[in-house]
Design a protein around this motif. Structure first.
Motif, PDB file in Angstrom:
ATOM      1  N   ARG A   1       0.845  -1.191   0.000  1.00 55.28           N
ATOM      2  CA  ARG A   1       0.000   0.000   0.000  1.00 55.28           C
ATOM      3  C   ARG A   1       0.880   1.239   0.000  1.00 55.28           C
ATOM      4  NH1 ARG A   1      -5.393  -0.748   1.251  1.00 55.28           N
ATOM      5  NH2 ARG A   1      -5.964  -2.846   1.925  1.00 55.28           N
ATOM      6  N   GLY A   2       0.471   2.257  -0.745  1.00 55.91           N
ATOM      7  CA  GLY A   2       1.218   3.498  -0.804  1.00 55.91           C
ATOM      8  C   GLY A   2       0.306   4.690  -0.991  1.00 55.91           C
ATOM      9  N   MET A   3       0.739   5.861  -0.462  1.00 52.23           N
ATOM     10  CA  MET A   3      -0.045   7.089  -0.566  1.00 52.23           C
ATOM     11  C   MET A   3       0.862   8.233  -1.019  1.00 52.23           C
ATOM     12  SD  MET A   3      -3.263   6.697   0.120  1.00 52.23           S
ATOM     13  CE  MET A   3      -3.781   8.361   0.553  1.00 52.23           C
ATOM     14  N   PRO A   4       0.318   9.178  -1.788  1.00 52.33           N
ATOM     15  CA  PRO A   4       1.128  10.325  -2.200  1.00 52.33           C
ATOM     16  C   PRO A   4       1.275  11.345  -1.071  1.00 52.33           C
ATOM     17  CG  PRO A   4      -1.086  10.537  -3.069  1.00 52.33           C
ATOM     18  CD  PRO A   4      -1.036   9.214  -2.374  1.00 52.33           C
ATOM     19  N   VAL A   5       2.456  11.979  -1.027  1.00 51.36           N
ATOM     20  CA  VAL A   5       2.698  13.088  -0.101  1.00 51.36           C
ATOM     21  C   VAL A   5       2.622  14.375  -0.923  1.00 51.36           C
ATOM     22  CG1 VAL A   5       4.313  14.157   1.511  1.00 51.36           C
ATOM     23  CG2 VAL A   5       4.143  11.653   1.374  1.00 51.36           C
ATOM     24  N   LEU A   6       1.691  15.261  -0.559  1.00 47.55           N
ATOM     25  CA  LEU A   6       1.436  16.471  -1.335  1.00 47.55           C
ATOM     26  C   LEU A   6       2.181  17.661  -0.747  1.00 47.55           C
ATOM     27  CD1 LEU A   6      -2.422  16.083  -1.894  1.00 47.55           C
ATOM     28  CD2 LEU A   6      -0.546  15.190  -3.287  1.00 47.55           C
ATOM     29  N   GLY A   7       2.641  18.546  -1.642  1.00 50.52           N
ATOM     30  CA  GLY A   7       3.271  19.785  -1.220  1.00 50.52           C
ATOM     31  C   GLY A   7       2.240  20.873  -0.997  1.00 50.52           C
ATOM     32  N   PRO A   8       2.721  22.089  -0.576  1.00 50.48           N
ATOM     33  CA  PRO A   8       1.793  23.208  -0.345  1.00 50.48           C
ATOM     34  C   PRO A   8       0.965  23.554  -1.572  1.00 50.48           C
ATOM     35  CG  PRO A   8       3.957  23.681   0.567  1.00 50.48           C
ATOM     36  CD  PRO A   8       4.113  22.439  -0.228  1.00 50.48           C
ATOM     37  N   ASP A   9       1.550  23.300  -2.769  1.00 53.12           N
ATOM     38  CA  ASP A   9       0.820  23.628  -3.996  1.00 53.12           C
ATOM     39  C   ASP A   9      -0.129  22.519  -4.444  1.00 53.12           C
ATOM     40  OD1 ASP A   9       2.702  21.768  -4.598  1.00 53.12           O
ATOM     41  OD2 ASP A   9       3.556  22.847  -6.326  1.00 53.12           O
ATOM     42  N   GLY A  10      -0.218  21.437  -3.673  1.00 51.66           N
ATOM     43  CA  GLY A  10      -1.110  20.336  -4.020  1.00 51.66           C
ATOM     44  C   GLY A  10      -0.486  19.306  -4.951  1.00 51.66           C
ATOM     45  N   ALA A  11       0.742  19.550  -5.384  1.00 47.28           N
ATOM     46  CA  ALA A  11       1.430  18.595  -6.258  1.00 47.28           C
ATOM     47  C   ALA A  11       2.052  17.473  -5.422  1.00 47.28           C
ATOM     48  CB  ALA A  11       2.494  19.309  -7.081  1.00 47.28           C
ATOM     49  N   VAL A  12       2.221  16.292  -6.054  1.00 50.99           N
ATOM     50  CA  VAL A  12       2.802  15.136  -5.371  1.00 50.99           C
ATOM     51  C   VAL A  12       4.305  15.348  -5.230  1.00 50.99           C
ATOM     52  CG1 VAL A  12       3.212  12.668  -5.442  1.00 50.99           C
ATOM     53  CG2 VAL A  12       1.013  13.585  -6.228  1.00 50.99           C
ATOM     54  N   ARG A  13       4.765  15.378  -3.966  1.00 49.32           N
ATOM     55  CA  ARG A  13       6.195  15.505  -3.743  1.00 49.32           C
ATOM     56  C   ARG A  13       6.889  14.148  -3.824  1.00 49.32           C
ATOM     57  NH1 ARG A  13       7.108  18.340   1.811  1.00 49.32           N
ATOM     58  NH2 ARG A  13       9.255  17.856   1.163  1.00 49.32           N
ATOM     59  N   GLU A  14       6.251  13.124  -3.262  1.00 53.96           N
ATOM     60  CA  GLU A  14       6.779  11.757  -3.304  1.00 53.96           C
ATOM     61  C   GLU A  14       5.676  10.793  -2.868  1.00 53.96           C
ATOM     62  OE1 GLU A  14       9.608  10.591  -0.307  1.00 53.96           O
ATOM     63  OE2 GLU A  14       9.054  12.309   0.952  1.00 53.96           O
ATOM     64  N   TRP A  15       5.973   9.507  -3.000  1.00 54.00           N
ATOM     65  CA  TRP A  15       5.064   8.462  -2.530  1.00 54.00           C
ATOM     66  C   TRP A  15       5.749   7.700  -1.398  1.00 54.00           C
ATOM     67  CZ3 TRP A  15       0.221   6.806  -4.571  1.00 54.00           C
ATOM     68  CH2 TRP A  15      -0.239   7.549  -5.654  1.00 54.00           C
ATOM     69  N   VAL A  16       4.999   7.345  -0.385  1.00 52.58           N
ATOM     70  CA  VAL A  16       5.517   6.507   0.695  1.00 52.58           C
ATOM     71  C   VAL A  16       4.556   5.337   0.882  1.00 52.58           C
ATOM     72  CG1 VAL A  16       6.718   8.368   1.882  1.00 52.58           C
ATOM     73  CG2 VAL A  16       4.324   7.886   2.440  1.00 52.58           C
ATOM     74  N   GLY A  17       5.108   4.215   1.299  1.00 48.36           N
ATOM     75  CA  GLY A  17       4.247   3.049   1.457  1.00 48.36           C
ATOM     76  C   GLY A  17       4.894   1.947   2.262  1.00 48.36           C
ATOM     77  N   THR A  18       4.153   0.864   2.412  1.00 45.99           N
ATOM     78  CA  THR A  18       4.612  -0.285   3.191  1.00 45.99           C
ATOM     79  C   THR A  18       4.345  -1.572   2.422  1.00 45.99           C
ATOM     80  OG1 THR A  18       2.464  -0.487   4.285  1.00 45.99           O
ATOM     81  CG2 THR A  18       4.137   0.858   5.386  1.00 45.99           C
ATOM     82  N   CYS A  19       5.139  -2.589   2.751  1.00 45.41           N
ATOM     83  CA  CYS A  19       4.936  -3.954   2.257  1.00 45.41           C
ATOM     84  C   CYS A  19       4.734  -4.845   3.480  1.00 45.41           C
ATOM     85  CB  CYS A  19       6.131  -4.442   1.441  1.00 45.41           C
ATOM     86  SG  CYS A  19       6.457  -3.480  -0.048  1.00 45.41           S
ATOM     87  N   ILE A  20       3.515  -5.342   3.667  1.00 42.74           N
ATOM     88  CA  ILE A  20       3.179  -6.170   4.817  1.00 42.74           C
ATOM     89  C   ILE A  20       3.313  -7.643   4.428  1.00 42.74           C
ATOM     90  CG2 ILE A  20       1.447  -6.725   6.549  1.00 42.74           C
ATOM     91  CD1 ILE A  20       2.379  -3.857   6.668  1.00 42.74           C
TER      92      ILE A  20
END
Length: 563
Positions: free
Chosen positions: A124-143
């Protein structure tokens, strides 16, 4: 957010105090980051970021530690190389879809561990958004969901195996199919050894997942386990003692210890066994064979969980094999019985012919001396002898017909027939017997009913039904009738005898089926079976309507026209 340098309702904070506040907040942020990192480490096997190619990423090291991939290999979708080849396409499609929609990235795939073993992961992974609403990076986990996925896989495998076992009644075919089903899923190789009822061992199947190894598999099949007083080779141990063997790591020393001869040792080395699992096939306390699973190419190693699953699979296979053997034994017994009945019928009919001729000669001799005081007595005995010969002949003919049906040689010889005439002739044959039994016997077949049937077999059907009515309805009214209903001729035979209970009706028309005890009523239990066989061969049907103690009505319907 309010600046820490200015109080909303007071004068500016001194610089020294502001610096202390900032240091305190930074320390709290670092503490929270460390807490979050440790929480992720305990909650997930692997954490990752879309900056996985960056060695400075605080999350990517867990991926490297699990897979053994250094950061420089992760750039340009290099992470896909750590996935199972069969899962890469689906994982990449899910990743691209998530990036395009900026929605949750969720999928399952097998991730290769540093030791080469693939482990099922829930990703599972989710986007990390910047102040401008753009995706700065994705972070996630592998269970790690290996246990869950393995359970699902094993349940599906057992379901397929059960379906396979139920679809075949041939023991050899069942085991061969099981071996082919196992390779690629449970093992790289599957070996099936069988212990036959006469005590000899046979290696019936050897399958390798790689078709290129077919010739090597054939060579391994020529090396069956040799029974010994104290066996050490795992398949021989299973066949001799019924014990299972699991070897997580097969070493050269172990192969030398269990090899049955130099050729066997060479074969094991050539196969390249890394891990081994052998379970016996046990049913009703008997050893039927053994299944051996080998790992030769992957990093998988067998353990106690694999042993328990393999034994469950072996129990299913053993039950299927045992049932197939029992069925084959029953079929062989039936075949031998039918062969015996055929031979016995012929042999028993042989002395009936001269006996019948002797009775005829004796009858003529008695008629030549009508004035002899012994003539009536002898004539009565001769007539009794004729009836018993006829009865024995009918029984032998019934047995021969059963043999023909079993052998598939039962045939009809159809011709133009007046069914009414056949009914009246059968009634005439039985009329004297009904008179002796004091039965009120009526016949209703006034009009001709023409069709194409086997005349002799049709007469046989009537003989069986009338004989049945005479046997179970003695002393009660009996009637036989013929009527036409459209394109069907309907023959009914009614009696007022003992009747038939509902639970006995389903087996009444089966071979050797009886509705009463044979101790009280004679016969072989073949008359109604032959009646059903003949009627159905003519394209018709036979049924019974009866209540216990209220007699029975048998109805035969025959088509008067044929397609």
């Amino acid at each position: 957010m309010t600046s820490p340098l200015v109080k909303p309702d007071g004068p500016p904070v001194p610089a020294a105090s502001a610096e202390a506040v900032l240091r305190e907040e930074v320390a709290l942020l670092r503490l929270e980051a460390e807490r979050l990192r440790r929480l992720l480490e305990t909650a997930a096997t692997v954490t990752w970021t879309s900056r996985m190619g960056d060695a400075r990423s605080p999350l990517s090291p867990s991926w490297t530690a699990f897979t053994g991939q250094p950061p420089e290999q992760l750039r340009d979708r290099g992470w896909l190389q750590a996935l199972h080849p069969d899962d890469r396409e689906g994982a990449l499609a899910a990743w691209e879809q998530a990036k395009a929609t900026q929605q949750l990235f969720s999928t399952r795939y097998r991730l290769r561990r540093a030791d080469g073993v693939y482990v099922w992961m829930l990703v599972r992974g989710m986007p990390v958004l910047g102040p401008d609403g753009a995706v700065r990076e994705w972070v996630g986990t592998c269970i790690d969901i290996q246990a869950q996925a393995l359970g699902e896989e094993r349940a599906a495998f057992l379901a397929r195996a059960s379906e396979l076992f139920s679809s075949s009644l041939d023991p050899a075919a069942t085991l061969a199919s099981l071996a082919n089903l196992s390779v690629g899923t449970l093992a790289d190789w599957c070996i099936v050894d069988v212990l036959h009822s006469d005590g000899h061992f046979e290696r019936v199947q050897v399958v390798a997942a790689d078709p290129v190894l077919a010739s090597l598999a054939a060579a391994v099949q020529q090396l069956p386990p040799v029974p010994r007083e104290r066996p050490v080779y795992p398949p021989a141990v299973a066949l001799a003692t019924g014990r299972s063997t699991v070897v997580p790591e097969v070493t050269e020393a172990l192969m030398q210890a269990v090899a049955q001869d130099p050729n066997h040792l060479t074969a094991m080395r050539t196969v390249g066994i890394r891990s081994l699992l052998t379970v016996p096939l046990l049913a009703r306390g008997h050893i039927l064979g053994a299944l051996t699973f080998l790992v030769t190419t992957s990093g998988r190693r067998y353990g106690d969980d694999d042993l328990r699953f393999a034994q469950e699979l072996a129990n299913l296979a053993a039950l299927a094999v045992d049932n197939a053997r029992l069925l084959q034994g029953a079929r062989d017994a039936v075949r031998l019985r039918d062969e015996f009945l055929s031979v016995a019928s012929h042999e028993l009919k042989t002395p009936l012919t001269p006996l019948s001729l002797k009775l005829q000669a004796l009858s003529r001799a008695v008629k030549a001396h009508p004035d002899s005081p012994l003539a009536p007595v002898i004539e009565a005995h001769v007539e009794m002898g004729h009836r018993q010969v006829r009865r024995l002949t009918e029984l032998m003919n019934d047995l021969l017909d059963v043999s023909r049906i079993s052998a598939g040689t039962f045939r009809l010889q159809r011709e133009a027939v007046d069914v009414a005439e056949v009914v009246r002739e059968a009634a005439a044959r039985f009329a004297p017997r009904f008179t002796v039994e004091r039965c009120d016997f009526r016949v209703e077949a006034p009009e001709p009913v023409h069709g194409h049937f086997d005349r002799a077999r049709l007469a046989q059907v009537l003989d069986h039904l009338l004989d049945n009515a005479l046997k179970y309805g003695a002393g009660t009214p009996v009637s036989v009738g013929l009527a036409v209903d459209g394109a069907m001729a309907r023959i009914t035979v009614r009696d007022g005898g003992i009747g038939i209970s509902p639970e006995q009706r389903p087996r009444l028309f089966e071979r050797y089926g009886r509705a009463v005890s044979e101790r009280h009523y004679g016969g072989l239990g073949l008359g109604l079976y032959l009646t059903r066989t003949i009627v159905e061969a003519e394209g018709g049907s036979v049924s019974v309507d009866s209540r216990l103690g209220e007699g029975a009505t048998f109805t035969v319907e025959l088509p008067l026209t044929r397609p």
